[in-house]
Design an enzyme around this catalytic site. Sequence first.
Site, PDB file in Angstrom:
ATOM      1  N   ASP A 110       0.916  -1.113  -0.042  1.00 51.73           N
ATOM      2  CA  ASP A 110       0.179  -0.079  -0.106  1.00 51.73           C
ATOM      3  C   ASP A 110       0.853   1.460  -0.119  1.00 51.73           C
ATOM      4  OD1 ASP A 110      -2.450  -1.699   0.304  1.00 51.73           O
ATOM      5  OD2 ASP A 110      -2.999  -0.656   2.046  1.00 51.73           O
ATOM      6  N   HIS A 139       3.812  -2.110   3.617  1.00 50.56           N
ATOM      7  CA  HIS A 139       3.727  -0.552   2.801  1.00 50.56           C
ATOM      8  C   HIS A 139       5.137  -0.258   2.216  1.00 50.56           C
ATOM      9  CE1 HIS A 139       0.478  -0.446   5.768  1.00 50.56           C
ATOM     10  NE2 HIS A 139       0.138   0.375   5.350  1.00 50.56           N
TER      11      HIS A 139
END
Length: 260
Positions: A50, A196
């Site tokens: 992400d 992430h």
Amino acid sequence: MTLRVALTVALLAVCAYLGYKIVEDPGSQLFGRTIVAGAADSREVALTFDDGPNPPYTDRILDVLRAEHVHATFFLVGRAVVNYPATVRRIVAEGNALGNHTWDHSHLLVQSRSAMRSELRRTDDAIFRITGVHTRLMRPPFGARDFAVIDEAKAEGYAVVMWSVPLPKDWEQPGDATIAERVVDNVADGSIIVLHDGNRGILCARERLPAQECDRNQDVAATREIIDTLRSRGFRFVTIPQLIADADRAGANAKRTAAR
């Protein structure tokens, strides 16, 4: 503070916490169907990333994936997409899948439907202009959704993708070994993992920010550790589109078997 006031404050705090859990619990189907995991007997997992693209860290993760012959799914933030097109093209060229993570990682729960629509469309337009790909996957920032968020996403043709492995809090930079351990200790058949490669789509390579805001080297190292450990346990890695297709196939086979 009187006892009545103290109890009222405590009750409000509990209600606020429960409300938070409802709207951000990745497994909740209260507001509509989301994808949380694949088939429960598949021995496959999906790695997702992400908040990118965020060079050079996204590129370093891509180096690991290419070396390990693994494909992943990247949920991209639109404002970063338009600033780092070469990294986005590389993600696609190397066989990875894309997802929409909104234009600027805003909290969708506080936005109007038209604002949500703009977040998704601007990001999709940016991705398509750079790659020629229209993704049909989206993940709401912070995992937060309600009826309006799910309805708007589905109206735009998206499948909403959540996750099944608890977030390893990699943004706190606890160390690559800790990140990897928090992930692999909670993986099961069909798991969706979130790491992430960026920080809310912040343009880290262009803005003068503290190093800790943007540094994702621990995620780079953790990615390799996660792949090595799960492979040794017999797991194979797939993209979210493949995970969905395999789960649909498994479901269809189960129905045919039950009908005999």
